[in-house]
Design a protein around this motif. Structure first.
Motif, PDB file in Angstrom:
ATOM      1  N   ALA A 155       4.670  -7.373   4.488  1.00  0.00           N
ATOM      2  CA  ALA A 155       3.901  -6.167   4.209  1.00  0.00           C
ATOM      3  C   ALA A 155       4.841  -5.023   3.845  1.00  0.00           C
ATOM      4  O   ALA A 155       5.946  -4.908   4.392  1.00  0.00           O
ATOM      5  N   ASN A 156       4.390  -4.185   2.949  1.00  0.00           N
ATOM      6  CA  ASN A 156       5.104  -2.959   2.590  1.00  0.00           C
ATOM      7  C   ASN A 156       4.052  -1.861   2.503  1.00  0.00           C
ATOM      8  O   ASN A 156       3.460  -1.626   1.455  1.00  0.00           O
ATOM      9  N   VAL A 157       3.817  -1.200   3.632  1.00  0.00           N
ATOM     10  CA  VAL A 157       2.683  -0.284   3.773  1.00  0.00           C
ATOM     11  C   VAL A 157       3.181   1.121   4.050  1.00  0.00           C
ATOM     12  O   VAL A 157       3.977   1.338   4.969  1.00  0.00           O
ATOM     13  N   THR A 158       2.697   2.086   3.267  1.00  0.00           N
ATOM     14  CA  THR A 158       3.085   3.483   3.439  1.00  0.00           C
ATOM     15  C   THR A 158       1.857   4.372   3.414  1.00  0.00           C
ATOM     16  O   THR A 158       1.035   4.294   2.496  1.00  0.00           O
ATOM     17  N   GLY A 159       1.739   5.215   4.434  1.00  0.00           N
ATOM     18  CA  GLY A 159       0.675   6.203   4.499  1.00  0.00           C
ATOM     19  C   GLY A 159       1.249   7.599   4.371  1.00  0.00           C
ATOM     20  O   GLY A 159       2.440   7.826   4.618  1.00  0.00           O
ATOM     21  N   GLY A 160       0.403   8.554   3.999  1.00  0.00           N
ATOM     22  CA  GLY A 160       0.859   9.917   3.765  1.00  0.00           C
ATOM     23  C   GLY A 160       0.534  10.860   4.900  1.00  0.00           C
ATOM     24  O   GLY A 160       0.354  10.457   6.057  1.00  0.00           O
ATOM     25  N   ILE A 161       0.450  12.141   4.588  1.00  0.00           N
ATOM     26  CA  ILE A 161       0.266  13.205   5.575  1.00  0.00           C
ATOM     27  C   ILE A 161      -1.040  13.001   6.350  1.00  0.00           C
ATOM     28  O   ILE A 161      -2.098  12.760   5.763  1.00  0.00           O
ATOM     29  N   ASN A 162      -0.912  13.103   7.691  1.00  0.00           N
ATOM     30  CA  ASN A 162      -2.042  12.994   8.626  1.00  0.00           C
ATOM     31  C   ASN A 162      -2.728  11.638   8.601  1.00  0.00           C
ATOM     32  O   ASN A 162      -3.849  11.488   9.092  1.00  0.00           O
ATOM     33  N   SER A 163      -2.098  10.636   8.038  1.00  0.00           N
ATOM     34  CA  SER A 163      -2.719   9.317   7.962  1.00  0.00           C
ATOM     35  C   SER A 163      -2.582   8.560   9.281  1.00  0.00           C
ATOM     36  O   SER A 163      -1.700   8.831  10.097  1.00  0.00           O
ATOM     37  N   ILE A 215       0.860  -1.188   0.000  1.00  0.00           N
ATOM     38  CA  ILE A 215       0.000   0.000   0.000  1.00  0.00           C
ATOM     39  C   ILE A 215       0.893   1.234   0.000  1.00  0.00           C
ATOM     40  O   ILE A 215       1.859   1.311   0.765  1.00  0.00           O
ATOM     41  N   ASN A 216       0.557   2.210  -0.808  1.00  0.00           N
ATOM     42  CA  ASN A 216       1.224   3.511  -0.789  1.00  0.00           C
ATOM     43  C   ASN A 216       0.168   4.555  -1.123  1.00  0.00           C
ATOM     44  O   ASN A 216      -0.088   4.848  -2.291  1.00  0.00           O
ATOM     45  N   ARG A 217      -0.458   5.095  -0.072  1.00  0.00           N
ATOM     46  CA  ARG A 217      -1.606   5.972  -0.275  1.00  0.00           C
ATOM     47  C   ARG A 217      -1.551   7.187   0.654  1.00  0.00           C
ATOM     48  O   ARG A 217      -1.243   7.057   1.832  1.00  0.00           O
ATOM     49  N   ASN A 218      -1.875   8.323   0.108  1.00  0.00           N
ATOM     50  CA  ASN A 218      -1.986   9.543   0.875  1.00  0.00           C
ATOM     51  C   ASN A 218      -3.450   9.721   1.281  1.00  0.00           C
ATOM     52  O   ASN A 218      -4.156  10.605   0.803  1.00  0.00           O
ATOM     53  N   GLU A 219      -3.894   8.826   2.164  1.00  0.00           N
ATOM     54  CA  GLU A 219      -5.278   8.815   2.628  1.00  0.00           C
ATOM     55  C   GLU A 219      -5.305   8.834   4.147  1.00  0.00           C
ATOM     56  O   GLU A 219      -4.281   8.651   4.805  1.00  0.00           O
ATOM     57  N   ASP A 220      -6.484   9.019   4.721  1.00  0.00           N
ATOM     58  CA  ASP A 220      -6.595   9.128   6.174  1.00  0.00           C
ATOM     59  C   ASP A 220      -6.348   7.809   6.890  1.00  0.00           C
ATOM     60  O   ASP A 220      -5.738   7.782   7.967  1.00  0.00           O
ATOM     61  N   TYR A 221      -6.829   6.695   6.331  1.00  0.00           N
ATOM     62  CA  TYR A 221      -6.792   5.413   7.030  1.00  0.00           C
ATOM     63  C   TYR A 221      -6.164   4.367   6.114  1.00  0.00           C
ATOM     64  O   TYR A 221      -6.748   4.010   5.082  1.00  0.00           O
ATOM     65  N   VAL A 222      -4.988   3.897   6.509  1.00  0.00           N
ATOM     66  CA  VAL A 222      -4.195   3.046   5.619  1.00  0.00           C
ATOM     67  C   VAL A 222      -3.862   1.731   6.314  1.00  0.00           C
ATOM     68  O   VAL A 222      -3.288   1.712   7.413  1.00  0.00           O
ATOM     69  N   GLY A 223      -4.226   0.624   5.679  1.00  0.00           N
ATOM     70  CA  GLY A 223      -3.944  -0.713   6.174  1.00  0.00           C
ATOM     71  C   GLY A 223      -4.741  -1.705   5.352  1.00  0.00           C
ATOM     72  O   GLY A 223      -5.502  -1.322   4.452  1.00  0.00           O
ATOM     73  N   LEU A 224      -4.585  -2.994   5.632  1.00  0.00           N
ATOM     74  CA  LEU A 224      -5.443  -3.984   4.976  1.00  0.00           C
ATOM     75  C   LEU A 224      -6.898  -3.586   5.191  1.00  0.00           C
ATOM     76  O   LEU A 224      -7.701  -3.554   4.262  1.00  0.00           O
TER      77      LEU A 224
END
Length: 276
Positions: free
Chosen positions: A126-134, A100-109
């Motif tokens: 897992a290779n999970v990346t969240g963006g600003i304020n996530s 996952i590589n998303r600039n969203e509020d809630y990041v995970g499976l």
């Protein structure tokens, strides 16, 4: 002139079997079937049950879309194992190569869970990346519940890496846990945050419980007002019989680091825990 043929498709045909009830859960055996869980969101599906019946490699989804958000949370029951009647044993299945590589509020499976129940889910590589304020975690970005019904996450585990670039909270398993219970679970994932609450297991724990759990991955949080804890980044809950063994680093102005907890509020409690 051709004849139009209509072929009815039942909900059970979207899965490998089952009807979604407690004693006959929807059976999930492929990545495509796992992706269809997102069609069962909100309180209307609170008593809908899902069960993994095979190991699932989801590398075909190059950027997995988290299941559930604040408008339509996952409220159901999800089991990562099945029971073998012949041997009388539980067979745990693995979800591998979650990216996952998303600039969203809630990041995970699962992006957002509300009063859900998740048991026995094993995520590897897992290779999970969240963006600003996530709010970012490999299993759940944000889990919430209520006084009457917490979200419960039990017997779950994660390996790999979890990152939040400017995110609010990042954890190996769960980003934020509020009115939730996490038990008998662990993460070996490395966790990295920027100006974040970063924890080996949970980034931010609010009015929630962590018990009989551990984290062994490294935790790093950089930038102003960074918090890093081997198990929990910010603790405003209850932690018992748990431990952390990963390296912990927090750099920047007003940054805090702890082998077990990055910051422990005056309303929190910790019993029978250690960091090494």
């Amino acid at each position: 002139v051709g004849t139009k043929l209509t072929i009815p498709v039942t909900v059970s045909q979207c899965f490998n079997g089952g009807d979604g009830s407690w004693d006959n859960p929807y059976e999930i055996a492929t990545a495509e079937q796992l992706d269809r869980v997102r069609n069962f969101l909100g309180a209307a599906y609170k008593n809908t049950y899902f069960m993994l019946t095979a190991n699932i490699d989801i590398s075909s989804y190059s950027n997995w879309e988290p299941i559930g958000d604040i408008a339509n949370p996952f409220c159901g029951k999800f089991y990562g194992y099945e029971y073998d009647d012949e041997t009388g044993t539980y067979i745990y299945h693995v979800i591998s190569n979650l990216t996952i590589n998303r600039n969203e509020d809630y990041v995970g499976l699962f992006g957002y869970c509300d009063s859900a129940y998740i048991e026995g889910v094993v995520i590897m590589n897992a290779n999970v990346t969240g963006g600003i304020n996530s709010d970012t975690g490999a299993l759940v970005g944000l889990s919430v519940g209520s006084d009457s019904e917490q979200t419960q996450i039990v017997y779950c585990s994660v390996t790999g890496s979890v990152t939040a670039v400017g995110g609010f909270a990042v954890g190996g398993l769960v980003g934020i846990a509020a009115d939730s219970r996490i038990a008998q679970s662990y993460s070996t994932a490395s966790v990295t945050g920027t100006s974040s609450y970063a924890g080996g297991l949970v980034g931010y724990l609010q009015s929630s419980i962590v018990e009989d759990s551990y984290a062994t991955g490294s935790v790093t949080s950089t930038g102003e007002e960074s918090y890093a804890g081997g198990l929990v980044g910010w603790n405003n809950g209850f932690v018992e019989n748990s431990y952390a063994t990963g390296s912990v680093t927090s750099t920047g102005e007003e940054s805090y680091a702890g082998g077990l907890v990055g910051w422990n509020s005056s309303y929190s409690e910790i019993f029978y825990c250690y960091a090494a």
